[in-house]
Design an enzyme around this catalytic site. Structure first.
Site, PDB file in Angstrom:
ATOM      1  N   THR A 117       0.639  -0.580   0.478  1.00 16.22           N
ATOM      2  CA  THR A 117       0.022  -0.430  -0.189  1.00 16.22           C
ATOM      3  C   THR A 117       0.855   0.812  -0.008  1.00 16.22           C
ATOM      4  OG1 THR A 117      -1.487   0.881   1.319  1.00 16.22           O
ATOM      5  CG2 THR A 117      -0.081  -0.414   2.921  1.00 16.22           C
ATOM      6  N   SER A 120      -1.350   3.222  10.508  1.00 23.13           N
ATOM      7  CA  SER A 120      -2.640   2.742  11.011  1.00 23.13           C
ATOM      8  C   SER A 120      -1.490   1.449  10.902  1.00 23.13           C
ATOM      9  CB  SER A 120      -3.640   2.628  10.047  1.00 23.13           C
ATOM     10  OG  SER A 120      -4.182   1.668   9.109  1.00 23.13           O
ATOM     11  N   TYR A 165      -2.731  -1.720  10.598  1.00 23.51           N
ATOM     12  CA  TYR A 165      -3.034  -2.238   8.988  1.00 23.51           C
ATOM     13  C   TYR A 165      -1.209  -2.178   7.656  1.00 23.51           C
ATOM     14  CZ  TYR A 165      -4.283  -2.294   4.156  1.00 23.51           C
ATOM     15  OH  TYR A 165      -3.778  -2.176   2.718  1.00 23.51           O
ATOM     16  N   HIS A 166      -1.611  -0.099   8.372  1.00 25.03           N
ATOM     17  CA  HIS A 166      -0.508  -0.329   7.539  1.00 25.03           C
ATOM     18  C   HIS A 166       1.129  -0.212   7.859  1.00 25.03           C
ATOM     19  CE1 HIS A 166      -3.821   2.752   6.596  1.00 25.03           C
ATOM     20  NE2 HIS A 166      -3.015   2.091   4.849  1.00 25.03           N
ATOM     21  N   LYS A 173       1.973  -4.168   6.187  1.00 29.64           N
ATOM     22  CA  LYS A 173       2.346  -4.116   5.083  1.00 29.64           C
ATOM     23  C   LYS A 173       3.224  -3.596   4.820  1.00 29.64           C
ATOM     24  CE  LYS A 173      -1.680  -4.800   2.940  1.00 29.64           C
ATOM     25  NZ  LYS A 173      -2.163  -5.511   2.063  1.00 29.64           N
ATOM     26  N   VAL A 216      -8.462   2.487  -3.589  1.00 28.34           N
ATOM     27  CA  VAL A 216      -8.845   2.097  -5.341  1.00 28.34           C
ATOM     28  C   VAL A 216     -11.142   1.920  -4.699  1.00 28.34           C
ATOM     29  CG1 VAL A 216     -10.123   0.014  -6.862  1.00 28.34           C
ATOM     30  CG2 VAL A 216      -7.482  -0.195  -5.509  1.00 28.34           C
ATOM     31  N   THR A 227     -18.767  12.501   3.865  1.00 31.05           N
ATOM     32  CA  THR A 227     -17.717  12.845   5.703  1.00 31.05           C
ATOM     33  C   THR A 227     -16.749  12.858   5.098  1.00 31.05           C
ATOM     34  OG1 THR A 227     -17.484  10.581   5.343  1.00 31.05           O
ATOM     35  CG2 THR A 227     -19.989  10.680   6.584  1.00 31.05           C
ATOM     36  N   TYR A 277     -12.777  13.345   6.721  1.00 32.91           N
ATOM     37  CA  TYR A 277     -12.378  14.098   8.370  1.00 32.91           C
ATOM     38  C   TYR A 277     -11.475  15.316   7.939  1.00 32.91           C
ATOM     39  CZ  TYR A 277     -14.042   9.084   8.075  1.00 32.91           C
ATOM     40  OH  TYR A 277     -14.557   7.981   8.281  1.00 32.91           O
TER      41      TYR A 277
HETATM   42  N1  USQ Z   1     -11.244   9.733   4.150  1.00 29.18           N
HETATM   43  C1  USQ Z   1     -12.502  10.992   4.666  1.00 29.18           C
HETATM   44  N2  USQ Z   1     -13.446  10.251   4.852  1.00 29.18           N
HETATM   45  C2  USQ Z   1     -14.350   8.847   4.577  1.00 29.18           C
HETATM   46  C3  USQ Z   1     -13.213   8.132   5.058  1.00 29.18           C
HETATM   47  C4  USQ Z   1     -11.837   8.404   4.750  1.00 29.18           C
HETATM   48  O1  USQ Z   1     -11.523  11.923   5.143  1.00 29.18           O
HETATM   49  O2  USQ Z   1     -14.948   8.889   4.593  1.00 29.18           O
HETATM   50  C5  USQ Z   1      -9.882  10.429   4.600  1.00 29.18           C
HETATM   51  C6  USQ Z   1      -9.425   9.608   5.211  1.00 29.18           C
HETATM   52  O3  USQ Z   1      -9.329  10.094   6.794  1.00 29.18           O
HETATM   53  C7  USQ Z   1      -8.028   9.250   4.137  1.00 29.18           C
HETATM   54  C8  USQ Z   1      -8.587   9.105   2.511  1.00 29.18           C
HETATM   55  O4  USQ Z   1      -9.538   9.885   2.934  1.00 29.18           O
HETATM   56  O5  USQ Z   1      -6.792  10.567   4.737  1.00 29.18           O
HETATM   57  C9  USQ Z   1      -8.331   7.731   2.453  1.00 29.18           C
HETATM   58  O6  USQ Z   1      -9.284   6.945   3.159  1.00 29.18           O
HETATM   59  P1  USQ Z   1      -9.729   6.214   2.703  1.00 29.18           P
HETATM   60  O7  USQ Z   1     -10.124   4.940   3.423  1.00 29.18           O
HETATM   61  O8  USQ Z   1     -10.156   5.660   1.216  1.00 29.18           O
HETATM   62  O9  USQ Z   1      -8.579   4.464   2.262  1.00 29.18           O
HETATM   63  P2  USQ Z   1      -7.181   3.832   3.430  1.00 29.18           P
HETATM   64  O10 USQ Z   1      -8.114   4.096   5.291  1.00 29.18           O
HETATM   65  O11 USQ Z   1      -5.388   4.418   3.800  1.00 29.18           O
HETATM   66  O12 USQ Z   1      -6.938   2.226   3.083  1.00 29.18           O
HETATM   67  C10 USQ Z   1      -8.060   2.030   2.090  1.00 29.18           C
HETATM   68  C11 USQ Z   1      -7.832   0.583   1.957  1.00 29.18           C
HETATM   69  C12 USQ Z   1      -6.639  -0.634   1.655  1.00 29.18           C
HETATM   70  C13 USQ Z   1      -5.539   0.248   1.164  1.00 29.18           C
HETATM   71  C14 USQ Z   1      -5.065   1.667   1.228  1.00 29.18           C
HETATM   72  C15 USQ Z   1      -4.328   2.219   0.344  1.00 29.18           C
HETATM   73  O13 USQ Z   1      -8.908   0.364   2.536  1.00 29.18           O
HETATM   74  O14 USQ Z   1      -6.674  -1.403   2.069  1.00 29.18           O
HETATM   75  O15 USQ Z   1      -3.923  -0.113   1.191  1.00 29.18           O
HETATM   76  O16 USQ Z   1      -6.351   2.789   0.672  1.00 29.18           O
HETATM   77  S1  USQ Z   1      -3.663   4.238   0.996  1.00 29.18           S
HETATM   78  O17 USQ Z   1      -4.448   5.042   1.551  1.00 29.18           O
HETATM   79  O18 USQ Z   1      -2.231   4.771  -0.052  1.00 29.18           O
HETATM   80  O19 USQ Z   1      -2.778   3.455   2.431  1.00 29.18           O
END
Ligand code: USQ
Length: 390
Positions: A144, A179, A181-182, A185, A211, A253, A255
């Site tokens: 990731t 996190s 989770y990260h 990875k 994605v 939403t 954040y």
């Molecule tokens: N975010 C908001 N509002 C929401 C949901 C998320 O502002 O309702 C923000 C988060 O705080 C974050 C960004 O949007 O800054 C991305 O959040 P996300 O929930 O889309 O992504 P994340 O939790 O980072 O995880 C997802 C996948 C994970 C993958 C990762 C890639 O669930 O499996 O590894 O994206 S990355 O984000 O590049 O690490």
């Protein structure tokens, strides 16, 4: 090629099974239904109903005449995994069989421990199964972009050359997860790099961003072949969530300040990237790392896009900046390099208004099934409120 896909029931896993099968490869898919069961337990099931993996494979075979072999089982069970490796002798294994959610890993100690155990032991088992069954098997591992965090310098593709006191060497790019989770990875990458150096196995580690999307050529052939489209706080990624929120008349939403920038990609492009990596494998003794994104956006930019397209389609989309449940920088520099997969032949499907409209149109068909309670629960990163939901 003979390709083994671990985590075949997932958002990426099932479309990947069909993508390779459609192109004439022998596909074996494995899943333990972790995400299905966790989504039931947390009352956050995907928007579109998805038959189980065995049923999906039967529907696929009926439509295309192509067989995908399915085994329900757990990649953390070494005896099970080794048996599959010995039976099918895969040329390539794609490892999606991980707990994929950052919020899930932050709910409580039990889920943190599960995430660590599941993600690290599954990776370890694959490495051992490759050593036992076929040392030339190419491991494609889903990492990731979150491994890098948001450093105040350009993010290179996996590696960084460092000059220190007059001497030079190449290292894994510095990583700092946001996190647990990260973090797993990052630990996966370290473990794979160790075994690449030690046993000469070959690995492609894909640093993927969030994605979005619901459509692939194969999934579009039948409504029962769709991927698991999650919009809930636990398993949904941000853009998919925003589209569902817009359709449900739920303020988006965002954040905190919404200046969090990430690299994003279309589900269709994940298929291309994994396929290009598999068909142009890396040599034994090498760890190849690609940054698997096609463009970068801040959360605010995504919200504005969803607003503009939603309003054009007749919705009244509002944006709500809510207190950020996560610990992350809300304003920061972000400049990742992502040319490796383009050089292999990736043709990106960018986030156009048409693409977003397509997601809206699909979501609209299932509007009545949106569970508003799953959209936001506020799983917090802060140490004071460790219990979260569940
Ligand atoms: N975010 C908001 N509002 C929401 C949901 C998320 O502002 O309702 C923000 C988060 O705080 C974050 C960004 O949007 O800054 C991305 O959040 P996300 O929930 O889309 O992504 P994340 O939790 O980072 O995880 C997802 C996948 C994970 C993958 C990762 C890639 O669930 O499996 O590894 O994206 S990355 O984000 O590049 O690490």
């Amino acid at each position: 090629m003979r390709i083994l896909i671990l985590g075949a029931d997932g958002y990426l896993g099932w479309p990947t099974c069909m993508y390779f099968s459609q192109r004439g490869h022998d596909v074996v898919g494995i899943d333990n239904y972790f995400r299905r069961n966790a989504a039931i337990a947390l009352d956050c099931e995907p928007l579109l109903p998805t038959p189980n993996l065995i049923q999906r494979a039967k529907i696929w075979e009926k439509i295309t005449g192509k067989r995908i072999n399915i085994h329900v089982g757990d990649a953390t069970n070494y005896a099970f995994l080794l048996k599959i490796f010995k039976e099918y002798k895969p040329d390539t294994v794609v490892h999606y069989a991980e707990q994929p959610s950052a919020p899930y890993s932050m709910i409580n100690q039990e889920k943190a421990a599960f995430t660590l155990q599941n993600n690290l032991i599954s990776t370890l088992n694959i490495v051992y199964a490759v050593k036992e069954a076929n040392r030339d098997c190419h491991i494609i591992k889903l990492g990731t972009m979150g491994e890098y965090g948001t450093p105040n310098i350009d993010i290179e593709e996996g590696w960084l050359e460092i000059n220190h006191k007059g001497k030079k060497d190449k290292f894994l790019f510095p990583r700092q997860a946001s996190s647990l989770y990260h973090t797993t990875k990052i630990q996966d990458t370290d473990m794979l790099w160790f075994y690449v150096r030690t046993w000469g196995i070959r690995v492609t580690d894909l640093m993927q961003g969030p994605v979005y999307g619901i459509s692939t050529d194969e999934a579009d052939r039948d409504s029962q072949l769709v991927p698991n489209f999650h919009y809930d706080e636990v398993f949904g990624t941000v853009l998919n969530r925003f589209v569902v929120q817009a359709v449900a008349n739920y303020p988006l939403t965002v954040y905190g300040k919404g200046g969090q920038i990430r690299g994003y990609l279309n589900l269709k492009d994940t298929m291309q990237c994994v396929y290009l990596s598999a068909t142009q494998p890396v040599k034994n003794g090498e760890l190849r790392i690609f940054n698997q994104v096609t463009e970068t956006f801040s959360v605010n930019e995504l919200a504005d896009k969803v607003c503009a397209v939603g309003n054009k389609l007749g919705y009244n989309v509002n944006i709500n900046h809510i207190e950020n449940p996560r610990k992350e920088k809300e304003e920061h520099y972000y400049n990742p390099k992502y040319t490796g997969l383009l050089e292999l032949g990736l043709k990106p499907n960018y986030l156009t208004d048409d693409e977003l409209t397509g997601i809206f149109r699909k979501v609209e068909q299932y509007k009545d099934q949106i569970n508003r309670d799953a959209i936001f629960r506020g799983i917090k990163w802060s140490a004071e409120t460790l219990s979260g939901t569940a």
